[in-house]
Design an enzyme around this catalytic site. Structure first.
Site, PDB file in Angstrom:
ATOM      1  CB  SER A 150      -0.913  -0.152   1.477  1.00 23.17           C
ATOM      2  OG  SER A 150      -1.769   1.014   1.205  1.00 23.17           O
ATOM      3  N   GLY A 151       0.674   2.049  -0.990  1.00 23.33           N
ATOM      4  CA  GLY A 151       1.418   3.347  -0.942  1.00 23.33           C
ATOM      5  C   GLY A 151       2.773   3.243  -1.937  1.00 23.33           C
ATOM      6  CB  THR A 201      -3.082   4.074  -7.813  1.00 21.25           C
ATOM      7  OG1 THR A 201      -3.889   2.908  -6.925  1.00 21.25           O
ATOM      8  CG2 THR A 201      -4.351   4.964  -8.291  1.00 21.25           C
ATOM      9  CG  ASN A 230      -1.750   5.887  -0.566  1.00 24.67           C
ATOM     10  OD1 ASN A 230      -1.660   7.061  -0.777  1.00 24.67           O
ATOM     11  ND2 ASN A 230      -1.593   5.049  -1.709  1.00 24.67           N
ATOM     12  CB  SER A 283      -5.060   4.112   0.799  1.00 23.31           C
ATOM     13  OG  SER A 283      -4.906   2.652   0.618  1.00 23.31           O
ATOM     14  CB  SER A 284      -6.802   1.895  -4.368  1.00 29.09           C
ATOM     15  OG  SER A 284      -6.048   2.596  -5.022  1.00 29.09           O
ATOM     16  N   GLY A 319      -2.852  -3.104  -2.279  1.00 27.86           N
ATOM     17  CA  GLY A 319      -1.599  -3.938  -1.778  1.00 27.86           C
ATOM     18  C   GLY A 319      -1.917  -4.715  -0.684  1.00 27.86           C
ATOM     19  CD  GLU A 338      -4.353  -2.732   3.609  1.00 32.10           C
ATOM     20  OE1 GLU A 338      -3.928  -1.776   3.071  1.00 32.10           O
ATOM     21  OE2 GLU A 338      -5.547  -2.990   4.007  1.00 32.10           O
TER      22      GLU A 338
HETATM   23  N1  ADP Z   1       5.601   8.036  -9.818  1.00 31.61           N
HETATM   24  C1  ADP Z   1       5.391   9.019  -8.888  1.00 31.61           C
HETATM   25  N2  ADP Z   1       5.794   9.971  -8.838  1.00 31.61           N
HETATM   26  C2  ADP Z   1       5.234  10.949  -7.901  1.00 31.61           C
HETATM   27  N3  ADP Z   1       4.741  10.524  -6.528  1.00 31.61           N
HETATM   28  C3  ADP Z   1       4.366   9.334  -6.626  1.00 31.61           C
HETATM   29  C4  ADP Z   1       4.583   8.333  -7.702  1.00 31.61           C
HETATM   30  N4  ADP Z   1       4.043   7.068  -7.445  1.00 31.61           N
HETATM   31  C5  ADP Z   1       3.342   7.493  -6.317  1.00 31.61           C
HETATM   32  N5  ADP Z   1       3.649   8.676  -5.407  1.00 31.61           N
HETATM   33  C6  ADP Z   1       3.319   9.133  -4.589  1.00 31.61           C
HETATM   34  O1  ADP Z   1       2.798   8.174  -3.659  1.00 31.61           O
HETATM   35  C7  ADP Z   1       1.393   8.073  -3.298  1.00 31.61           C
HETATM   36  C8  ADP Z   1       0.763   6.768  -3.054  1.00 31.61           C
HETATM   37  O2  ADP Z   1       0.925   6.276  -4.466  1.00 31.61           O
HETATM   38  P1  ADP Z   1      -0.332   5.249  -4.967  1.00 31.61           P
HETATM   39  O3  ADP Z   1       0.071   5.057  -6.451  1.00 31.61           O
HETATM   40  O4  ADP Z   1      -1.539   5.695  -4.499  1.00 31.61           O
HETATM   41  O5  ADP Z   1      -0.134   4.051  -4.056  1.00 31.61           O
HETATM   42  P2  ADP Z   1      -0.843   2.634  -4.150  1.00 31.61           P
HETATM   43  O6  ADP Z   1      -1.553   2.506  -5.256  1.00 31.61           O
HETATM   44  O7  ADP Z   1       0.347   1.472  -4.305  1.00 31.61           O
HETATM   45  O8  ADP Z   1      -1.219   2.384  -2.792  1.00 31.61           O
HETATM   46  C9  ADP Z   1       0.651   9.064  -4.031  1.00 31.61           C
HETATM   47  O9  ADP Z   1      -0.440   9.716  -3.903  1.00 31.61           O
HETATM   48  C10 ADP Z   1       1.864   9.982  -4.598  1.00 31.61           C
HETATM   49  O10 ADP Z   1       1.823  10.972  -3.719  1.00 31.61           O
HETATM   50 MG    MG Z   2      -3.728   2.479  -4.947  1.00 26.70          MG
END
Ligand code: ADP
Ligand code: MG
Length: 1094
Positions: A114-115, A119, A164, A167-168, A391, A393
């Site tokens: 997660s995070g 996404t 996060n 977080s989705s 993810g 968690e």
């Molecule tokens: N490629 C990226 N560039 C900049 N920030 C990112 C990037 N990937 C993730 N982040 C940061 O991390 C946070 C969490 O990412 P996210 O994709 O929501 O995580 P996940 O879906 O794996 O839980 C995002 O809201 C953003 O702030």
């Molecule tokens: Mg996500």
């Protein structure tokens, strides 16, 4: 394999600063530590992407990286992997191209904690594909929906967690569907496991779904009063976790984005209002509290019932009744009887929460359905699936939801293993390929522990059994579950129990689950009472969210949440298994969400459980590429004559033939039983490049034909615009007025030595060889190139040093960005001189196609600056010189060009030290325009001669002069036609076209005397061209005009329309009759009494 051997098989991308290795297959030592070190090095240098062969590792940077711009979209498009540094665009591009070329569905599995950035990665992929794929307005609409589905689903399905901020809380598999031409024209979302319990409770410091905060922050005054919106603290469902605001989230503006997304998706405004009404309804439901009243629950303050009842369209008393009591079916003997059971406070809260959760979940499903309907396609062709599931968690307290989430992640890891590690190795054995096995942890054992049906039964089966036998609100059921688990699987290697629950040794670590609530959540049936309650709603939208037939529900064992997720996970696996898979493994470098913060042990843990080391090992020992013979033959058929269009004969031989045609080392590939295995990516790239080159060659031929076709239409219009630029300002050359614009007179496609100076994908607007005059008015040849961004002047120079000494090479003499040009000046005469003015110094050029060049430049200038390009016409022009620090003209200074009336069409130049005199005879008057000239058409049409010849043979001598003459004279000039009376006309008649602009009409009238001068009594090629592009149906009823004298010359009739491609060609329509003036090697013809000779 040898320790040095792998080096030559792999590559490093060019043109970039090196940081660690791009592809970890290149690591000299393969240990977890060296992997972590390499990732860290790159991360600290701001490289977040690294490959392991085709697998992309992405480390969350927690800051915006600069390499996601338009430039990168360009750069990665169609590029080979080694050309550029690792990037998610490279992966997306590869997927897209694979789909189009191989006609196979693709999917990308994005995994990570997660995070970790899953996404965000999914969004980059969707954005990239949408950006590079073509399509018209309908496709654009689908693209918009695809992109807008993200903010909408995130509003209702994402939340701030401790890990996060966005977080989705649901998983999704997004299939983008494509037409065979690769245009995204449909899509489908499958959603999983919305964590609906978040609506009613969550861990401290976390928030509920964004939409609740968005509504409260973003609602307008009317919505606030209609929906009873107050402050965030007012709502129990929001105030219990003590977190309202998130640093990087603006709920107010996000609310507008959510509404915008609903609009784009096509959700009607009354439906949108209902959606928001339910969101508010849920919040108000949460404020209903209960008190103990003689062992039973009673609503604490009845006034809290009114608002939710109002918002949901239900009766307030009925709501109260259903929250505090329940109908139970009980069997007495053979009879079943319904009895009303009163609930206690805990049960009443549970019931209220169940209703809130159900409402939110059903709204979420409604949104997913709406998106799916908006993207629905009647038949599926090809698709690219993007899996972004939430993810793995571990929380302080892990409940049933975490158990399900982690199970799905376990399944995804299993796919990864199946397809990359296990399948790879099994395949070698199956195909009889020599191979040394690599050890890895196969997590199938953990998947079985959770989902097995029998021998021993998995945790989910045991849970389902307990649920099937428990009472309505099952006290003690969770403890029963724990006991059964201990009994049946207590000795499993990946299972332990503790006093409040059990521990599973997942692939990503041990997680301790608290059994509390497992049974209730697994049962997940919405009580019949609540369904009935919602079905009684006066609001059709809400009623429709609860469509279930209650009679049917009573029969059989209800499906449980666990069995649902098990089925969904397995369906997903089989969908993914049908696609060509791609992987992105996201790594979260810290828990602080800060850039450049590297927590070594955290990364190492992820590297370990993701199996990156094993991944590299398998990769290194193995073959980069494999393909069944037939597919390989199809893909590379173009490489040789023998294999194109298809290979006849033994497939294996065909593959061998192709491999030999590009001289691949025999130790670089093995042929298995059904597949070819290629070891090094370079060998594959060699094949790909050869293929690309071949396709390029053919594509260019097709492109040329196409461009010519489209350019013809475009250039006709441009030519008219160009005339406008010079109208009344410059005399025209006789042939320039009717000349078609060609743009590229050099043939840049075939001139790589010139192309290299111009940006890779920069379009060539104009290219021609011109004469440039220096400060001494000495002329020298230059290639003048105009692109949408720049003007280039390319010259030739002898190489002075080195092995190429003495050879002539192209050199860039000047590159001026279009917006830096300050003006263009020219004389008022028919000469070809122009001066390009720029801040520093000017360029004096003699350019045959100056009208075309200036008009294109003016267009680009306006595009880039939103201003008109200043054009100056004068017979005394100043030329500002370049400042140079040496020689007699070191001061820079200026020169002058004077234009004098002379004789003939050739300019005579008389240079002196500071002045150049240019004299030239008179050209066409300044007010000459193509559309009113209607003339000058006595030209040779080469390409169509053969057709004319055939026709001439049949026409000359036996021509029906009457019809010929009709066809000639019934096509009057626009102005002339207006004077004609209406009546019955011959079938050859064609109506005139209206003038494109009234201004042209005025000009026509003004120009009447010049038409005399030109002796042009009739419409010319321009009129015909206009007719061709927009020809209304022939209007009948015109009178037959008086017979005209017989034509004196032999005539022919055109079988096809032709639009002149050059200055000495003739444009005509099908059925136009052309007089043959003279037959040289080509024909010289006259159309409509044209007078000018060529
Ligand atoms: N490629 C990226 N560039 C900049 N920030 C990112 C990037 N990937 C993730 N982040 C940061 O991390 C946070 C969490 O990412 P996210 O994709 O929501 O995580 P996940 O879906 O794996 O839980 C995002 O809201 C953003 O702030
Ligand atoms: Mg996500």
């Amino acid at each position: 394999m040898g320790s040095r051997g792998h080096y030559r098989y792999h590559w490093q991308s060019h043109n970039v600063k090196q940081s660690g290795v791009d592809d970890m297959v290149l690591l000299s030592k393969i240990t977890e530590d060296s992997i972590v070190e390499n990732l860290k090095k790159r991360y600290m240098d701001d490289y977040i992407f690294t490959y392991i062969g085709p697998v992309l590792i992405s480390v969350n940077p927690f800051k915006q990286m600069p390499y996601f711009s338009e430039k990168e979209v360009e750069m990665y498009q169609g590029a080979a992997p080694y050309e550029n540094p690792p990037h998610i665009y490279a992966l997306a591009d590869h997927m897209y191209r694979n789909m189009v070329i191989d006609r196979e569905n693709q999917c990308v599995i994005i995994s990570g904690e997660s995070g970790a950035g899953k996404t965000v990665a999914a969004k980059y992929i969707m954005g990239y594909i949408s950006r590079i794929s073509g399509g018209g307005p309908k496709v654009q609409h689908v693209k918009d929906i695809i992109l807008q589905s993200n903010p909408l689903l995130e509003a209702f399905g994402n939340a701030k967690t401790v890990r996060n901020n966005n977080s989705s809380r649901f998983g999704k598999y997004f299939e983008i569907q494509f037409s065979p031409g690769g245009e995204p024209d449909g899509g489908k979302i499958s959603n999983f496991l919305l964590e609906k319990s978040r609506v009613v409770m969550r861990n401290p410091g976390e928030r509920s779904f964004h939409i609740f905060y968005q509504l409260i922050e973003g609602a307008n005054a009317e919505q606030r009063s209609n929906l009873g919106i107050t402050s965030l603290e007012y709502y129990y469902y929001l105030n219990q976790s003590g977190s309202y605001k998130v640093d990087d989230i603006n709920d107010k503006s996000d609310f507008q984005e959510t509404i915008h997304a609903m609009n784009v998706i096509g959700i009607f405004s009354d439906e949108q209002a209902m959606v928001l009404q339910i969101v508010a309804g849920v919040l108000h439901l949460g404020n209903i509290t209960f008190k103990e009243s003689g062992n039973y629950a009673a609503v604490e303050s009845e006034e809290f019932l009114a608002f939710p009842a109002f918002l949901l369209g239900i009766n307030q008393n009925r709501l109260k009744e259903k929250l505090t009591s329940r109908q139970m079916d009980s069997k007495w003997g053979g009879k079943s009887e319904s009895i009303n059971v009163t609930l206690n406070v805990e049960q009443a809260c549970y019931t209220r929460d169940a209703l809130s959760k159900a409402l939110h979940a059903r709204v979420f499903d409604f949104l997913v359905d709406s998106i799916n309907k908006a993207m629905e396609k009647d038949h599926e062709e090809y698709n690219i699936g993007v899996l972004d599931i939430y993810g793995f968690e571990i929380f302080q307290k892990n409940g049933f939801e975490q158990f399900c989430i982690n199970f799905v992640n376990e399944k995804l890891q299993q796919i990864f293993i199946e397809l990359t590690l296990k399948a790879e190795q099994e395949e070698y054995i199956q195909e009889g390929i020599k191979w040394t096995p690599i050890d890895y942890f196969n997590n199938k054992i953990v998947c079985d522990l959770i989902e097995s049906k029998v021998n021993p039964p998995g945790i989910m089966s045991i849970l389902d059994d307990v649920c099937a036998t428990m009472h309505a609100v099952g006290e003690g059921a969770d403890q029963t579950l724990l006991q059964k688990l201990r009994m049946q699987i207590g000795t499993h290697d990946h299972f332990n129990s503790w006093n409040q629950g059990f521990i599973v040794h997942h692939y990503a670590g041990k997680v301790s689950y608290d059994v509390d609530g497992f049974c209730e959540r697994n049962r997940d049936v919405l009580f019949t009472d609540l369904i009935e309650l919602m079905q009684s709603s006066e609001i059709p939208f809400i009623k429709a969210l609860f469509p279930e037939s209650l009679q049917a529900e009573k029969k059989g064992r209800p499906t449980t949440a666990g069995s649902k997720i098990k089925k969904q996970a397995n369906d997903l696996v089989s969908t993914l298994m049908k696609c060509t898979p791609h992987y992105i493994r996201c790594i979260k470098p810290n828990e602080t969400k800060k850039p450049k913060d590297w927590e070594e042990s955290r990364v190492k843990h992820q590297v370990e459980y993701l199996g990156l080391k094993e991944n590299i090992r398998v990769r290194r020992a193995g073959y980069a590429y494999r393909r069944i013979f037939r597919k390989f033959l199809n893909r590379y058929a173009i490489l040789t004559k023998e294999s194109w269009a298809s290979w006849h004969g033994d497939e294996k031989q065909g593959v061998l033939h192709l491999l030999r045609s590009v001289n691949i080392d025999p130790d670089q590939f093995q042929l298995g039983r059904t597949k070819v295995f290629i070891k090094a990516p370079e060998s594959l790239f060699l094949l790909e490049e050869t293929r690309e080159r071949k396709y390029d060659g053919f594509a260019r031929t097709i492109q040329k034909a196409w461009r010519k076709y489209t350019a013809r239409k475009r250039y006709v219009q441009m030519r008219e615009e160009a005339s406008d630029l010079l109208l009344n300002r410059k005399e025209r050359r006789r042939h320039s007025i009717n000349r078609n614009f060609v743009g590229d007179y050099i043939g840049m496609d075939d001139r790589p030595e010139l192309r290299k100076f111009v940006g890779k994908r920069e379009k060539i607007d104009f290219a021609d060889t011109v004469t440039k005059y220096d400060r001494r008015f000495k002329g020298i040849k230059r290639d003048l190139i105009l692109t949408p961004k720049c003007v280039y002047l390319i010259g030739r120079e002898k190489v002075k040093q080195g092995p190429e000494k003495g050879q002539v090479r192209e050199v860039m003499k000047r590159r001026i960005e279009v917006e830096r040009i300050t003006a263009v000046s020219a004389s008022t005469m028919q000469d070809d001189f122009i001066i390009l003015h720029e801040q520093e110094y000017d360029s004096l050029l003699e350019c045959t196609f100056k009208t075309e060049f200036i008009s294109l430049l003016a267009k680009r200038f306006e595009e880039r600056t939103q201003r008109k390009l200043p054009l100056k016409f004068s017979n005394t022009l100043d030329l500002k010189l370049k400042k140079e620090n040496w020689g007699p003209w070191s001061a820079g200074g200026s020169r002058q060009v004077q234009f004098l009336q002379g004789q003939g069409d050739m300019a005579i130049l008389k240079p002196s030290s500071k002045t150049l005199q240019v004299s030239i005879g008179p050209g066409l008057p300044k007010n000459s325009r193509k559309c009113c000239a209607k003339c000058i058409s006595e030209v040779v049409s080469r390409k169509w001669c053969f057709k004319m010849v055939i026709y001439i043979a049949s026409q000359i001598g036996k021509t029906s002069h009457n019809s010929v003459h009709n066809s000639v004279h019934h096509r009057p000039a626009p102005g002339y036609l207006q004077a004609q009376p209406k009546g019955t006309g011959s079938k050859m008649e064609r109506p005139s076209l209206p003038q494109p602009h009234s201004i042209n009409k005025e000009r026509n009238q003004r120009l009447q005397p010049n038409l005399d001068f030109l002796r042009v009594p009739d419409q010319g090629a321009a009129g015909i061209q206009r007719q061709m592009t927009n020809r209304p149906p022939p209007g009948g009823g015109r009178p037959k005009p008086a017979p005209k004298p017989k034509p004196q010359m032999p005539q022919c009739k055109a079988l096809y329309a032709y639009d002149a491609q050059d200055t000495d060609e003739l444009s005509f329509n099908a059925d136009d009759v052309i007089e043959i003036v003279r037959e040289v090697s080509w024909f010289r013809g006259r159309l409509q009494k044209a007078i000018s000779e060529v």
